[in-house]
Design a protein around this motif. Structure first.
Motif, mmCIF file in Angstrom:
data_model
loop_
_atom_site.group_PDB
_atom_site.id
_atom_site.type_symbol
_atom_site.label_atom_id
_atom_site.label_comp_id
_atom_site.label_asym_id
_atom_site.label_seq_id
_atom_site.Cartn_x
_atom_site.Cartn_y
_atom_site.Cartn_z
ATOM 1 N N SER A 1 -4.491 3.095 -14.378
ATOM 2 C CA SER A 1 -5.261 2.208 -13.506
ATOM 3 C C SER A 1 -4.421 1.933 -12.268
ATOM 4 N N SER A 2 -5.008 2.136 -11.083
ATOM 5 C CA SER A 2 -4.226 1.951 -9.850
ATOM 6 C C SER A 2 -5.087 1.362 -8.737
ATOM 7 N N GLY A 3 -5.968 0.468 -9.082
ATOM 8 C CA GLY A 3 -6.861 -0.132 -8.093
ATOM 9 C C GLY A 3 -6.132 -1.027 -7.110
ATOM 10 N N ALA A 4 -6.679 -1.120 -5.895
ATOM 11 C CA ALA A 4 -6.092 -1.942 -4.839
ATOM 12 C C ALA A 4 -7.070 -3.040 -4.427
ATOM 13 N N ASP A 5 -6.523 -4.143 -3.934
ATOM 14 C CA ASP A 5 -7.334 -5.249 -3.439
ATOM 15 C C ASP A 5 -8.005 -4.850 -2.121
ATOM 16 N N LEU A 6 -9.285 -5.151 -1.983
ATOM 17 C CA LEU A 6 -10.046 -4.756 -0.800
ATOM 18 C C LEU A 6 -9.500 -5.390 0.470
ATOM 19 N N GLN A 7 -9.021 -6.623 0.381
ATOM 20 C CA GLN A 7 -8.587 -7.348 1.581
ATOM 21 C C GLN A 7 -7.163 -6.998 1.995
ATOM 22 N N THR A 8 -6.261 -6.839 1.042
ATOM 23 C CA THR A 8 -4.842 -6.671 1.374
ATOM 24 C C THR A 8 -4.324 -5.247 1.184
ATOM 25 N N GLY A 9 -5.019 -4.449 0.408
ATOM 26 C CA GLY A 9 -4.538 -3.111 0.099
ATOM 27 C C GLY A 9 -3.477 -3.077 -0.981
ATOM 28 N N ARG A 10 -3.036 -4.252 -1.435
ATOM 29 C CA ARG A 10 -2.021 -4.310 -2.489
ATOM 30 C C ARG A 10 -2.670 -4.018 -3.842
ATOM 31 N N GLY A 11 -1.864 -3.537 -4.757
ATOM 32 C CA GLY A 11 -2.409 -3.256 -6.077
ATOM 33 C C GLY A 11 -1.309 -3.059 -7.107
ATOM 34 N N THR A 12 -1.711 -2.911 -8.329
ATOM 35 C CA THR A 12 -0.782 -2.638 -9.413
ATOM 36 C C THR A 12 -1.180 -1.331 -10.095
ATOM 37 N N ILE A 13 -0.201 -0.717 -10.737
ATOM 38 C CA ILE A 13 -0.447 0.484 -11.510
ATOM 39 C C ILE A 13 -0.076 0.211 -12.954
ATOM 40 N N SER A 14 -0.923 0.617 -13.857
ATOM 41 C CA SER A 14 -0.614 0.510 -15.280
ATOM 42 C C SER A 14 -1.051 1.793 -15.970
ATOM 43 N N PHE A 15 -0.374 2.112 -17.050
ATOM 44 C CA PHE A 15 -0.733 3.299 -17.819
ATOM 45 C C PHE A 15 -0.154 3.198 -19.219
ATOM 46 N N ARG A 16 -0.692 3.991 -20.113
ATOM 47 C CA ARG A 16 -0.201 4.067 -21.486
ATOM 48 C C ARG A 16 0.337 5.471 -21.728
ATOM 49 N N ALA A 17 1.243 5.576 -22.695
ATOM 50 C CA ALA A 17 1.844 6.864 -23.010
ATOM 51 C C ALA A 17 2.149 6.921 -24.496
ATOM 52 N N ILE A 18 2.271 8.141 -25.015
ATOM 53 C CA ILE A 18 2.573 8.338 -26.424
ATOM 54 C C ILE A 18 3.590 9.460 -26.559
ATOM 55 N N GLU A 19 4.420 9.361 -27.571
ATOM 56 C CA GLU A 19 5.487 10.338 -27.783
ATOM 57 C C GLU A 19 4.916 11.749 -27.974
ATOM 58 N N ALA A 20 5.600 12.708 -27.380
ATOM 59 C CA ALA A 20 5.231 14.105 -27.499
ATOM 60 C C ALA A 20 6.356 14.823 -28.228
ATOM 61 N N ARG A 21 6.084 15.313 -29.399
ATOM 62 C CA ARG A 21 7.107 15.993 -30.208
ATOM 63 C C ARG A 21 7.161 17.488 -29.882
ATOM 64 N N ILE B 1 0.807 -1.210 0.000
ATOM 65 C CA ILE B 1 0.000 0.000 0.000
ATOM 66 C C ILE B 1 0.851 1.276 0.000
ATOM 67 N N ASN B 2 1.963 1.281 0.745
ATOM 68 C CA ASN B 2 2.806 2.475 0.752
ATOM 69 C C ASN B 2 3.473 2.706 -0.600
ATOM 70 N N GLU B 3 3.928 1.607 -1.221
ATOM 71 C CA GLU B 3 4.507 1.725 -2.568
ATOM 72 C C GLU B 3 3.459 2.211 -3.557
ATOM 73 N N LEU B 4 2.267 1.676 -3.418
ATOM 74 C CA LEU B 4 1.184 2.029 -4.327
ATOM 75 C C LEU B 4 0.886 3.529 -4.252
ATOM 76 N N ASP B 5 0.795 4.047 -3.041
ATOM 77 C CA ASP B 5 0.519 5.480 -2.884
ATOM 78 C C ASP B 5 1.682 6.336 -3.390
ATOM 79 N N ASN B 6 2.904 5.844 -3.195
ATOM 80 C CA ASN B 6 4.073 6.579 -3.686
ATOM 81 C C ASN B 6 4.027 6.720 -5.205
ATOM 82 N N TRP B 7 3.693 5.637 -5.892
ATOM 83 C CA TRP B 7 3.676 5.699 -7.358
ATOM 84 C C TRP B 7 2.438 6.408 -7.889
#
Length: 213
Positions: A193-213, A57-63
């Protein structure tokens, strides 16, 4: 610490780039006779997808906070494929000449008229440029090597071919970086996307990005 842009978002990123490829800007049409025409609308842009491992959970909030620095798609960050922070032949920067080369001081020796071939100077003697390597030319132009070469005794690798083709303004003597070569990207709006599990508070973060010229 003052925050500056482009932001080094991926420093210490606890995950992987699950996608890093060219987004081709093409339109396609077909005639009644079945002939297909493809119109090139501009040079390809790099696009990427990043995903973390499972975070406490602390890592998740940091990111979450690190991503918030970018204000959605308003600010740029340094983007690169995490699989290619270094050339194929030199994982972790194990250069042929050791620490005498830092990965950022090579230069463009010549540019081919095809717009996709170049000579790279200032490499360690015997340095192997492999297909799949990424290089940055100048301050922001990211390219993938599709045909490699080996530097001669003077540190020159000839007839290296890359994609995408050179951007306008690319010129002889531009710096060539082979260590964490990056382009500038912005977050694709709505892709975080940064959802966390209700029971453990753990989660993953994912995102997409595109080049900016």
């Amino acid at each position: 610490m003052a925050i500056t842009f482009p932001f080094d978002l991926l420093d210490g990123f606890p995950g992987w780039s699950t996608e890093f490829d060219q987004l081709r800007r093409e339109e396609q049409s077909r005639t009644a006779g079945g002939v297909t025409y493809v119109k090139d609308m501009g040079s390809p842009l790099w696009q990427a997808a990043y995903t973390t491992r499972s975070l406490r959970i602390n890592e998740l909030d940091n990111w979450r906070a690190r991503l918030a620095i970018l204000d959605g798609g308003q600010n740029t960050f340094k983007a690169y494929p995490l699989s290619r922070c270094y050339p194929v032949r030199y994982p972790n920067g194990s250069w042929p000449t050791g620490e005498d080369f830092d990965g950022h001081t090579a230069t463009v020796g010549s540019l081919g008229s095809s717009g996709k071939e170049l000579t790279i100077e200032g490499l360690p003697a015997g340095f192997v440029v492999s297909p799949g390597d990424m290089i940055r030319i100048g301050t922001r132009n990211l390219h993938q090597v599709v045909a490699g070469a080996t530097a001669d005794g003077s540190g020159t690798a000839a007839l290296v071919e890359v994609r995408p083709h050179f951007w306008p303004g690319t010129s002889v003597a531009d710096l060539v970086s082979v260590k964490k070569p990056y382009c500038l990207m912005t977050i694709v709006p709505g892709s975080i996307s940064s959802g966390a599990d209700l029971q453990t508070g753990r989660g993953t973060i994912s995102f997409r990005a595109i080049e900016a010229r």
